[in-house]
Enzyme design. Structure first.
Site, short mmCIF file in Angstrom:
data_model
loop_
_atom_site.label_atom_id
_atom_site.label_comp_id
_atom_site.label_asym_id
_atom_site.label_seq_id
_atom_site.Cartn_x
_atom_site.Cartn_y
_atom_site.Cartn_z
N LYS A 1 34.76 47.70 30.92
CA LYS A 1 33.83 48.37 30.00
C LYS A 1 33.04 47.36 29.18
O LYS A 1 31.85 47.56 28.93
CB LYS A 1 34.58 49.34 29.09
CG LYS A 1 35.18 50.49 29.87
CD LYS A 1 35.12 51.79 29.11
CE LYS A 1 35.41 52.94 30.06
NZ LYS A 1 35.65 54.19 29.43
N LYS B 1 37.29 53.39 42.65
CA LYS B 1 38.07 54.56 42.24
C LYS B 1 37.15 55.72 41.88
O LYS B 1 36.11 55.51 41.24
CB LYS B 1 38.90 54.15 41.01
CG LYS B 1 39.80 55.20 40.47
CD LYS B 1 40.34 54.80 39.09
CE LYS B 1 39.30 54.99 38.01
NZ LYS B 1 39.79 54.90 36.65
N LYS C 1 35.16 59.87 36.46
CA LYS C 1 34.35 60.89 35.79
C LYS C 1 33.02 60.33 35.34
O LYS C 1 32.03 61.04 35.24
CB LYS C 1 35.08 61.39 34.53
CG LYS C 1 36.23 62.29 34.80
CD LYS C 1 36.65 62.95 33.48
CE LYS C 1 38.15 62.94 33.30
NZ LYS C 1 38.63 62.11 32.22
P1 TYM Z 1 41.60 60.09 32.51
O1 TYM Z 1 41.07 61.19 31.65
O2 TYM Z 1 40.67 59.05 32.99
O3 TYM Z 1 42.32 60.69 33.79
C1 TYM Z 1 43.27 61.73 33.70
C2 TYM Z 1 44.35 61.55 34.74
O4 TYM Z 1 43.76 61.50 36.05
C3 TYM Z 1 44.19 60.32 36.74
N1 TYM Z 1 43.09 59.84 37.59
C4 TYM Z 1 43.19 59.60 38.90
N2 TYM Z 1 44.21 59.75 39.76
C5 TYM Z 1 43.98 59.45 41.06
N3 TYM Z 1 42.78 59.00 41.52
C6 TYM Z 1 41.73 58.84 40.70
N4 TYM Z 1 40.55 58.43 41.15
C7 TYM Z 1 41.91 59.16 39.31
N5 TYM Z 1 41.08 59.12 38.23
C8 TYM Z 1 41.83 59.54 37.19
C9 TYM Z 1 44.52 59.33 35.64
O5 TYM Z 1 45.40 58.34 36.11
C10 TYM Z 1 45.12 60.22 34.58
O6 TYM Z 1 46.48 60.45 34.84
N6 TYM Z 1 43.88 56.96 29.35
C11 TYM Z 1 44.02 58.24 30.04
C12 TYM Z 1 44.23 59.42 29.12
C13 TYM Z 1 45.38 59.31 28.19
C14 TYM Z 1 46.75 59.42 28.54
C15 TYM Z 1 47.46 59.32 27.32
C16 TYM Z 1 47.43 59.58 29.75
C17 TYM Z 1 45.32 59.13 26.84
N7 TYM Z 1 46.58 59.16 26.31
C18 TYM Z 1 48.88 59.38 27.29
C19 TYM Z 1 48.82 59.65 29.73
C20 TYM Z 1 49.52 59.54 28.51
C21 TYM Z 1 42.74 58.50 30.81
O7 TYM Z 1 41.67 58.02 30.50
O8 TYM Z 1 42.86 59.41 31.79
#
Ligand code: TYM
Length: 324
Positions: A112, A193, A196
């Protein structure tokens, strides 16, 4: 007492099939075995600018998608991060034990930071807030996609450092990855990957995409120029489509698709994805037709988690000497 699970999704952009296969589907599968808390992490979303009206709508959309994807609000707790003040409070306490070098080393920060001229402090602090989300509930299991593994390692490092400085305070959380679908790649570029925030109409399958759109995106997905699926040497594009199909329909395997021409294989993948998302989309429409229902679910979730969060914040402050 059941062990506790915590996980979260940012209410930014459109939730896609990677979020579903990497996280939501797994949450739905394991929820009955644990006391599960699923969090809409809006404080993380604002680490990059969000249009306020859109963000507010996205928070509710994300909650509705959790339920539509199979999270049972009678069994699990769904809550919004910013409605529980302890997350931000604990994040500060943890910030004070986190060496800056650990944060600069995070891959997400490096990526980022490289994309922007000025980088907000929130982007650097992001993983500390994530550690707070997990540690505040003393969660022992965190089901996520593979991209979050580094953040989970950091969470454990922060917890360990705090425990050794101030005494046993936090439970050590374990990362729980799904067996298939832990890392779904972009359809337009299978070396990246699925994300979003990535631009491009053919990059991701949104959970609320129309079946026709899903079909079109999959038919256009980037592959190599071989004529048919060869399980012995699959290119990244075909391997990604197979992972998506397998996660949507476990009867699809390397063996069942061997020798299929790419056009037919893609049709099979599209059918599996559409069949998987159809009930989710139907449920989503039912849930959003009744806004009172969603409000009640989020209120119930908040009320359940507030005392747990408050208890950990008090325990942490006490351990640090923040009491009179
Ligand atoms: P976020 O919002 O980017 O994604 C949510 C969940 O989706 C999974 N994910 C994927 N899994 C497989 N392939 C992909 N291409 C893919 N893109 C996203 C992510 O691994 C995630 O499980 N930092 C986290 C949010 C967060 C969080 C937490 C997660 C904040 N606090 C505490 C667990 C525990 C995030 O940005 O996820």
């Amino acid at each position: 007492m059941k062990a506790r699970v915590l996980s979260g999704v940012q209410p930014s952009g459109q939730l896609h099939i990677g979020n579903y296969l990497g996280a939501l589907k797994n949450w739905a599968e394991i929820q009955s075995r644990y006391e599960s808390i699923f969090c809409i992490v809006d404080l993380h979303a604002i680490t990059t600018y969000q249009n306020p009206a859109e963000l507010s709508a996205k928070i509710k959309e994300t909650a509705a998608l959790f339920i539509a994807a199979g999270i049972d609000p009678e069994q699990s707790w769904i809550m919004v991060q910013s409605t529980v003040p302890g997350h931000a409070e604990l994040a500060w306490l943890l910030t004070c034990v986190t060496p800056l070098g650990w944060l600069y080393r995070m891959t997400q920060f490096k990526v980022k930071a490289a994309q922007q001229e000025t980088v907000g402090d929130g982007i650097l602090q992001y993983p500390v807030l994530m550690a707070a989300d997990i540690l505040i509930y003393q969660a022992s299991i965190v089901p996520v996609g593979e991209d979050q593994s580094q953040h989970l390692e950091l969470t454990r490092d922060i917890a360990q450092r705090f425990n050794s400085l101030y005494g046993e305070t936090f439970v050590m959380p374990a990362t729980h990855l799904p067996s298939v679908g832990a890392r779904i790649m972009g359809l337009d570029d299978p070396t990246q990957k699925m994300s979003k925030s990535a631009k491009g109409a053919g990059h991701a399958i949104a959970l609320l995409d129309d079946p026709k759109v899903i079909q079109k995106k999959i038919m256009r997905a980037t592959t190599d120029s071989e004529p048919a699926v060869d399980p012995a040497k699959m290119g990244a594009g075909i391997a990604n489509l197979l992972a998506i199909a397998q996660a949507c329909d476990p009867s699809i395997t390397k063996e069942t698709v061997a020798g299929m021409r790419y056009g037919d294989f893609k049709k099979l993948v599209a059918a599996a994805v559409i069949a998987r998302l159809e009930p989710l989309q139907r449920r989503y429409r039912e849930i959003t037709a009744d806004p009172g229902y969603l409000e009640a679910v989020l209120k119930r979730g908040r009320e359940h988690v507030l005392p747990i969060a408050e208890d950990t914040v008090q325990k942490t402050k006490h351990a640090m000497g923040l009491h009179i």
